[in-house]
Design a protein around this motif. Structure first.
Motif, PDB file in Angstrom:
ATOM      1  N   LEU A   1       0.836  -1.202   0.000  1.00 23.28           N
ATOM      2  CA  LEU A   1       0.000   0.000   0.000  1.00 23.28           C
ATOM      3  C   LEU A   1       0.868   1.249   0.000  1.00 23.28           C
ATOM      4  CD1 LEU A   1      -2.515  -1.193   2.729  1.00 23.28           C
ATOM      5  CD2 LEU A   1      -2.875  -1.198   0.262  1.00 23.28           C
ATOM      6  N   SER A   2       0.334   2.330  -0.570  1.00 27.34           N
ATOM      7  CA  SER A   2       1.059   3.601  -0.575  1.00 27.34           C
ATOM      8  C   SER A   2       1.047   4.201   0.829  1.00 27.34           C
ATOM      9  CB  SER A   2       0.424   4.569  -1.572  1.00 27.34           C
ATOM     10  OG  SER A   2      -0.854   4.957  -1.123  1.00 27.34           O
ATOM     11  N   SER A   3       1.937   5.161   1.059  1.00 24.65           N
ATOM     12  CA  SER A   3       2.036   5.759   2.392  1.00 24.65           C
ATOM     13  C   SER A   3       0.762   6.534   2.741  1.00 24.65           C
ATOM     14  CB  SER A   3       3.257   6.674   2.473  1.00 24.65           C
ATOM     15  OG  SER A   3       3.133   7.719   1.530  1.00 24.65           O
ATOM     16  N   GLY A   4       0.119   7.145   1.760  1.00 24.54           N
ATOM     17  CA  GLY A   4      -1.134   7.856   2.020  1.00 24.54           C
ATOM     18  C   GLY A   4      -2.243   6.912   2.438  1.00 24.54           C
ATOM     19  N   THR A   5      -2.304   5.752   1.794  1.00 24.86           N
ATOM     20  CA  THR A   5      -3.320   4.745   2.154  1.00 24.86           C
ATOM     21  C   THR A   5      -3.055   4.200   3.546  1.00 24.86           C
ATOM     22  OG1 THR A   5      -3.478   4.161  -0.182  1.00 24.86           O
ATOM     23  CG2 THR A   5      -4.435   2.628   1.382  1.00 24.86           C
ATOM     24  N   VAL A   6      -1.797   3.968   3.873  1.00 22.81           N
ATOM     25  CA  VAL A   6      -1.447   3.485   5.212  1.00 22.81           C
ATOM     26  C   VAL A   6      -1.802   4.540   6.261  1.00 22.81           C
ATOM     27  CG1 VAL A   6       0.478   2.813   6.712  1.00 22.81           C
ATOM     28  CG2 VAL A   6       0.341   1.918   4.380  1.00 22.81           C
ATOM     29  N   PHE A   7      -1.540   5.820   5.958  1.00 22.00           N
ATOM     30  CA  PHE A   7      -1.862   6.911   6.876  1.00 22.00           C
ATOM     31  C   PHE A   7      -3.365   6.959   7.149  1.00 22.00           C
ATOM     32  CE2 PHE A   7      -3.034  11.348   7.688  1.00 22.00           C
ATOM     33  CZ  PHE A   7      -2.203  11.646   8.754  1.00 22.00           C
ATOM     34  N   VAL A   8      -4.172   6.893   6.101  1.00 19.21           N
ATOM     35  CA  VAL A   8      -5.636   6.921   6.258  1.00 19.21           C
ATOM     36  C   VAL A   8      -6.113   5.674   6.998  1.00 19.21           C
ATOM     37  CG1 VAL A   8      -7.822   6.856   4.990  1.00 19.21           C
ATOM     38  CG2 VAL A   8      -6.019   8.419   4.274  1.00 19.21           C
ATOM     39  N   GLY A   9      -5.544   4.532   6.677  1.00 19.69           N
ATOM     40  CA  GLY A   9      -5.925   3.293   7.358  1.00 19.69           C
ATOM     41  C   GLY A   9      -5.616   3.327   8.844  1.00 19.69           C
ATOM     42  N   LYS A  10      -4.441   3.880   9.173  1.00 18.79           N
ATOM     43  CA  LYS A  10      -4.087   4.007  10.588  1.00 18.79           C
ATOM     44  C   LYS A  10      -5.034   4.962  11.308  1.00 18.79           C
ATOM     45  CE  LYS A  10       0.846   2.934  10.632  1.00 18.79           C
ATOM     46  NZ  LYS A  10       2.187   3.467  10.947  1.00 18.79           N
ATOM     47  N   PHE A  11      -5.395   6.063  10.635  1.00 17.55           N
ATOM     48  CA  PHE A  11      -6.339   7.008  11.252  1.00 17.55           C
ATOM     49  C   PHE A  11      -7.697   6.349  11.475  1.00 17.55           C
ATOM     50  CE2 PHE A  11      -9.723  10.165  10.983  1.00 17.55           C
ATOM     51  CZ  PHE A  11      -9.351  11.015  12.013  1.00 17.55           C
ATOM     52  N   ILE A  12      -8.180   5.592  10.485  1.00 18.57           N
ATOM     53  CA  ILE A  12      -9.477   4.927  10.588  1.00 18.57           C
ATOM     54  C   ILE A  12      -9.481   3.921  11.739  1.00 18.57           C
ATOM     55  CG2 ILE A  12     -10.994   3.287   9.397  1.00 18.57           C
ATOM     56  CD1 ILE A  12     -10.406   4.828   6.822  1.00 18.57           C
ATOM     57  N   MET A  13      -8.328   3.318  12.015  1.00 19.84           N
ATOM     58  CA  MET A  13      -8.249   2.363  13.123  1.00 19.84           C
ATOM     59  C   MET A  13      -7.995   3.055  14.464  1.00 19.84           C
ATOM     60  SD  MET A  13      -8.795  -0.644  11.929  1.00 19.84           S
ATOM     61  CE  MET A  13      -8.144  -1.803  13.072  1.00 19.84           C
TER      62      MET A  13
END
Length: 173
Positions: A112-124
């Motif tokens: 995953l891209s860093s932006g997707t990982v950032f959003v995923g971490k925020f969602i969790m």
């Protein structure tokens, strides 16, 4: 049902001694009710809205007349984060039970891209941090403290700040 009224006994008849002996006491003339059998007619099937339109009732403004308040927004968000946490934990538990490899192996393979990982971490992280800090706020209320309107608003802002800091700390892991 139809009712009709007719005199049972005349006044003269009631005053006679034989009538008193037969009836046991003196009564005044009464009406006799007769009923007519009518077939059952079920009530009309209409919903709440149809009934209100038929009766020309005004439509309730519901929530559109109220201004958004911090207290109601925080309450709704607390419930939504609780539901999100339940969904996350259920999904992770079912994934751990059914998938042949750990979830981390699938995340690593996804690249995953860093932006997707950032959003995923925020969602969790956000639902956890928010629900945790607002839960502590509710425990303070359960002790009978910070219940005035001013304190409710100030603890709400403090809770938002603390949950933001915890969210950022969790996202940094």
């Amino acid at each position: 049902m139809a009712f009709s009224c007719s005199r049972l006994l005349t006044s003269a008849h009631l005053k006679s001694t034989s009538s008193i002996l037969l009836r046991g006491l003196y009564t005044t003339p009464r009406c006799l009710a007769t009923m007519k059998v009518m077939p059952y007619k079920p009530p009309a099937k209409e919903g709440h809205d149809e009934r209100n339109m038929r009766l020309n009732r005004p439509l309730s403004p519901h929530l559109s007349i109220y201004s958004i308040q911090l207290t109601s927004t925080l309450s709704i968000t607390h419930r939504m984060t609780g539901l999100a946490l339940t969904a996350y934990m259920t999904g992770i538990a079912l994934g751990a039970l059914m998938l042949p490899q750990p979830v981390s192996a699938y995340l690593a393979a996804a690249s995953l891209s860093s932006g997707t990982v950032f959003v995923g971490k925020f969602i969790m992280a956000f639902p956890f941090a928010y629900h945790l800090t607002n839960g502590v706020r509710h425990l303070v209320w359960d002790m009978g403290k910070a219940l005035t309107i001013k304190e409710v608003y100030s603890t709400g802002y403090v809770m938002l700040g603390i949950s933001s800091v915890i969210t950022l700390l969790l996202m940094g892991l």
